[in-house]
Design an enzyme around this catalytic site. Structure first.
Site, PDB file in Angstrom:
ATOM      1  N   GLY A 252      -1.914  23.443 -34.059  1.00 50.88           N
ATOM      2  CA  GLY A 252      -1.662  24.316 -32.952  1.00 50.88           C
ATOM      3  C   GLY A 252      -1.229  25.818 -33.541  1.00 50.88           C
TER       4      GLY A 252
ATOM      5  CG  ASN B  28      -4.525  26.421 -31.651  1.00 49.45           C
ATOM      6  OD1 ASN B  28      -5.053  25.554 -30.923  1.00 49.45           O
ATOM      7  ND2 ASN B  28      -4.329  26.139 -32.890  1.00 49.45           N
TER       8      ASN B  28
ATOM      9  CG  ASP C 183     -10.241  16.880 -29.076  1.00 49.74           C
ATOM     10  OD1 ASP C 183     -11.330  16.877 -29.618  1.00 49.74           O
ATOM     11  OD2 ASP C 183      -9.227  17.113 -29.528  1.00 49.74           O
TER      12      ASP C 183
ATOM     13  CG  HIS D   8      -8.982  18.576 -32.861  1.00 52.53           C
ATOM     14  ND1 HIS D   8      -8.600  18.581 -31.499  1.00 52.53           N
ATOM     15  CD2 HIS D   8      -8.349  19.271 -33.507  1.00 52.53           C
ATOM     16  CE1 HIS D   8      -7.545  19.435 -31.398  1.00 52.53           C
ATOM     17  NE2 HIS D   8      -7.415  20.004 -32.611  1.00 52.53           N
TER      18      HIS D   8
END
Length: 187
Positions: A49, A78, A159, A162
Site C-alpha cells: 500500500g 499505488n 486481482d 499482484h
C-alpha cells in the site's frame, strides 16, 4: 574480488510479499541467495500500500539506519491506482533520488506500469516519469519486472495486479540479473 554492496529495496506490495509468507517474496529469495554466496546484502523496507509520499517520509531514517550503497525504488503503483496527479508522483520520486544522492547512495529506479483501464492519457503521463527521471539523473532504469508475468494468469493473483508466490523465483532472478552487475561494477 568486488566488495559486497548493500541494497535497500523501497517498494510497495509487489516487493513486500503481498498475501504470502515473507520468506517466499522475491526480496527474501534474492537476499538468501546473496547471503549464501557471500555477495551482497539486501534490506527490504517495502510496505504493502506504500505511496511515493509515504516512502519519501520514511527514506531519511532508512538511509541513516542502514547506510546502503544502493537503493532500489519500486514505487508509484499505488499513486497511479489512486489516481494521484503524475506531477505529485514525479515530485516525490525526485525528492527520494535527491535524498539518496545526498546520503551517497546510488539509485536504481524501477519502471512501473498501470492497468489499461486508467486511460491512455493518464498512463502515458504516469509511465513517462520513470525514463525521464532516469535520463535526467543518469540512473539505471530497471524494466517493469512483471512484464513477463502479468499476462500469465497462473502466476498472478485474481486481482490481476499482484504476483503469486509461484512467480517470486522468476522475479528474483529477473531483478538479480539486472542489479548484480551494477552492484559489482562499483567500488
Amino acid at each position: 574480488m568486488a566488495q559486497a554492496q548493500s541494497l535497500l529495496v523501497l517498494g510497495d506490495s509487489l516487493s513486500a510479499g503481498y498475501q504470502m509468507p515473507l520468506e517466499k517474496s522475491w526480496p527474501s529469495l534474492l537476499a538468501a541467495k546473496w547471503q549464501q554466496s557471500g555477495e551482497h546484502q539486501l534490506i527490504n523496507a517495502s510496505i504493502s500500500g506504500e505511496t511515493t509520499q509515504g516512502a519519501l517520509s520514511r527514506l531519511p531514517a532508512l538511509l541513516s539506519e542502514h547506510q546502503p550503497q544502493w537503493v532500489l525504488i519500486e514505487l508509484g503503483g499505488n499513486d497511479g491506482l489512486r489516481g494521484f496527479p503524475p506531477a505529485v508522483t514525479e515530485r516525490n520520486l525526485r525528492a527520494m533520488i535527491t535524498a539518496a544522492n545526498a546520503a551517497n547512495t546510488k539509485v536504481i529506479l524501477t519502471q512501473i506500469r498501470l492497468p489499461p483501464n486508467y486511460g491512455a492519457r493518464y498512463i502515458k503521463q504516469f509511465e513517462q516519469i520513470y525514463p525521464m527521471l532516469a535520463t535526467q539523473y543518469q540512473l539505471p532504469l530497471m524494466p517493469f519486472f512483471l512484464d513477463d508475468i502479468a499476462l500469465r494468469p497462473e502466476l498472478m493473483m485474481n486481482d490481476g495486479i499482484h504476483p503469486k508466490a509461484e512467480a517470486q523465483p522468476q522475479i528474483s532472478d529477473t531483478i538479480g540479473r539486472f542489479v548484480e552487475p551494477l552492484l559489482t561494477s562499483t567500488q
